[in-house]
Scaffold this motif. Structure first.
Motif, PDB file in Angstrom:
ATOM      1  N   TRP A   1      -0.049   5.911   2.599  1.00 23.17           N
ATOM      2  CA  TRP A   1       0.158   4.532   2.533  1.00 23.17           C
ATOM      3  C   TRP A   1      -1.051   3.860   2.788  1.00 23.17           C
ATOM      4  N   THR A   2      -1.641   4.734   4.094  1.00 27.48           N
ATOM      5  CA  THR A   2      -2.909   4.266   5.372  1.00 27.48           C
ATOM      6  C   THR A   2      -3.675   4.333   4.813  1.00 27.48           C
ATOM      7  N   ASP A   3      -4.139   5.578   3.847  1.00 23.97           N
ATOM      8  CA  ASP A   3      -5.981   5.083   3.727  1.00 23.97           C
ATOM      9  C   ASP A   3      -5.982   4.686   2.619  1.00 23.97           C
ATOM     10  N   ASP A   4      -4.990   3.689   1.856  1.00 20.90           N
ATOM     11  CA  ASP A   4      -5.340   3.183   0.781  1.00 20.90           C
ATOM     12  C   ASP A   4      -5.480   1.809   1.385  1.00 20.90           C
ATOM     13  N   GLY A   5      -5.004   1.367   2.424  1.00 27.95           N
ATOM     14  CA  GLY A   5      -5.238   0.305   3.096  1.00 27.95           C
ATOM     15  C   GLY A   5      -3.863  -0.953   3.034  1.00 27.95           C
ATOM     16  N   ILE A   6      -3.099  -0.749   1.689  1.00 28.87           N
ATOM     17  CA  ILE A   6      -2.947  -1.875   0.396  1.00 28.87           C
ATOM     18  C   ILE A   6      -0.876  -2.626   1.236  1.00 28.87           C
ATOM     19  N   LEU A   7      -0.719  -1.215   2.373  1.00 27.03           N
ATOM     20  CA  LEU A   7       0.734  -1.472   2.967  1.00 27.03           C
ATOM     21  C   LEU A   7      -0.383  -2.410   3.862  1.00 27.03           C
ATOM     22  N   GLU A   8      -1.203  -2.249   5.057  1.00 23.57           N
ATOM     23  CA  GLU A   8      -0.989  -2.871   5.990  1.00 23.57           C
ATOM     24  C   GLU A   8      -2.061  -4.429   6.007  1.00 23.57           C
ATOM     25  N   PHE A   9      -2.896  -4.636   4.703  1.00 23.44           N
ATOM     26  CA  PHE A   9      -3.087  -5.655   3.780  1.00 23.44           C
ATOM     27  C   PHE A   9      -1.791  -6.909   3.813  1.00 23.44           C
ATOM     28  N   TYR A  10      -0.858  -5.812   2.964  1.00 21.70           N
ATOM     29  CA  TYR A  10       0.052  -7.181   2.613  1.00 21.70           C
ATOM     30  C   TYR A  10       1.601  -7.441   4.183  1.00 21.70           C
ATOM     31  N   TRP A  11       1.560  -5.952   4.447  1.00 20.57           N
ATOM     32  CA  TRP A  11       2.447  -5.597   5.975  1.00 20.57           C
ATOM     33  C   TRP A  11       1.649  -5.703   7.495  1.00 20.57           C
ATOM     34  N   GLY A  12       0.689  -6.319   7.139  1.00 19.79           N
ATOM     35  CA  GLY A  12      -0.422  -6.300   8.381  1.00 19.79           C
ATOM     36  C   GLY A  12      -0.289  -4.795   9.245  1.00 19.79           C
ATOM     37  N   GLU A  13      -0.188  -5.484  10.747  1.00 20.36           N
ATOM     38  CA  GLU A  13      -0.259  -3.393  11.426  1.00 20.36           C
ATOM     39  C   GLU A  13       1.351  -3.612  11.933  1.00 20.36           C
ATOM     40  N   HIS A  14       2.128  -4.307  11.437  1.00 16.90           N
ATOM     41  CA  HIS A  14       3.776  -4.359  11.977  1.00 16.90           C
ATOM     42  C   HIS A  14       4.644  -3.352  10.455  1.00 16.90           C
ATOM     43  N   ILE A  15       4.792  -2.378  10.746  1.00 21.39           N
ATOM     44  CA  ILE A  15       5.297  -1.506   8.912  1.00 21.39           C
ATOM     45  C   ILE A  15       6.848  -1.813   9.559  1.00 21.39           C
ATOM     46  N   HIS A  16       7.605  -3.192   9.268  1.00 20.53           N
ATOM     47  CA  HIS A  16       9.046  -3.042   9.799  1.00 20.53           C
ATOM     48  C   HIS A  16       9.378  -3.694  10.151  1.00 20.53           C
TER      49      HIS A  16
END
Length: 324
Positions: free
Chosen positions: A41-56
């Protein structure tokens, strides 16, 4: 013709996403399976793109009101600080952030409150990304560690902090003991977590069991604890206050899906494969919304003060049983 062609492409993509979801679950196998999931999830960057720096999840107030998705997540951190009484602690207070993700909460704790933060995650890629996102001069350090066997000595920190890490822990009793072990006597543990209804009193019914199994299988969760059960575990070494923030966080689930609609530039950035990866998460997000809305799951808050061996107590500040 163009319309039929477009609909055909959409149907194929949907079919691929649904098939992927059903045929390739990400079941918990070990801490490695959790690390691998977060590495990807970190490598592809998708989660960070949509959820920002806070994965909660975010905090939308009580009663909930409309908020920007990312702003709600930042608000959650500040609300958790206040609820835990950490805003009354002096700068330099030592904090361990367990399950830190890519460091969003850690940076707020360090920058806005002046705390000295040590942050750990099982994912090497999250550690690397957290370090990249942390400016020089921010007192937050990141390292790989296992929350089931923390590498720190007993009584190392004034505060231990954890958001939404518990569902990945195979033994909740060991997890609770490890968190409390590294808190100094008189220090504070503050935890926010996804929980299920206490099935000791109200067992899961015929539809809840398969829903819960999907929530476990899709995101590398071995089990959810209940608010009551985890409070009892913490109470073995501390005085515990618990609360239910289900309603305050509930809009997060649909907001997370809406990000894909509101930010279509993600399709350009990540391509068709990224779109299919994102689509794969939608059923789980919808099931989470169903589970939390129907009372199968609850968002638990825990504050424990480590005692010096005296008899521990528990109390519920605002827990509401809303099983249906």
């Amino acid at each position: 013709m163009i319309g039929f062609y477009t609909l055909g492409i959409v149907a194929i993509v949907l079919a691929i996403g649904i098939a992927w979801y059903l045929l390739v679950p990400r079941r918990y196998q070990s801490s490695d399976s959790v690390a691998n999931s977060y590495d990807q999830w970190t490598d592809d960057g998708i989660l960070e793109f949509y959820w920002g720096e806070h994965i909660h999840l975010g905090h939308y107030g009580s009663p909930p009101r409309r908020k920007d998705f990312i702003a709600a997540k930042i608000d959650f951190v500040h609300e958790m600080v206040r609820w835990g009484g950490l805003d009354k602690l002096p700068p330099g207070t030592t904090v361990l952030d367990v399950g830190c993700g890519i460091g969003g909460s850690s940076r707020i704790l360090a920058k806005d409150y002046g705390f000295a933060v040590t942050a750990v995650t099982i994912s090497p890629q999250q550690v690397q990304r957290a370090r990249e996102l942390t400016p020089e001069g921010v007192d937050a350090t990141f390292q790989v560690d296992d929350a089931m066997a923390l590498s720190f000595p007993d009584a190392s920190f004034d505060v231990v902090w954890s958001i939404e890490a518990g569902p990945h822990m195979p033994d909740k009793a060991v997890f609770a003991k490890e968190l409390m072990r590294v808190v100094k006597p008189g220090g504070v543990l503050v935890v926010a977590d996804w929980n299920q209804r206490d099935d000791r009193q109200n067992p899961l019914n015929f539809w809840e069991k398969p829903v819960m199994q999907q929530l476990l299988d899709q995101w590398s969760h071995p089990a959810f604890s209940s608010i009551e059960g985890f409070s009892e575990l913490l109470a073995e070494t501390g005085e515990v206050v618990s609360a239910d923030w289900t309603q305050q966080t509930l809009p997060s689930w649909l907001d997370s899906i809406w990000q894909g609609v509101a930010r279509p530039q993600g399709l350009i950035r990540f391509g068709v494969s990224g779109f299919i990866k994102s689509l794969r998460e939608v059923p789980t997000l919808l099931l989470m919304r169903l589970a939390f809305g129907a009372g199968l799951c609850r968002f638990g808050m825990f504050r424990a003060v480590r005692n010096g061996g005296e008899a521990a107590t528990t109390r519920s500040e605002e827990v509401k049983v809303s099983a249906k």
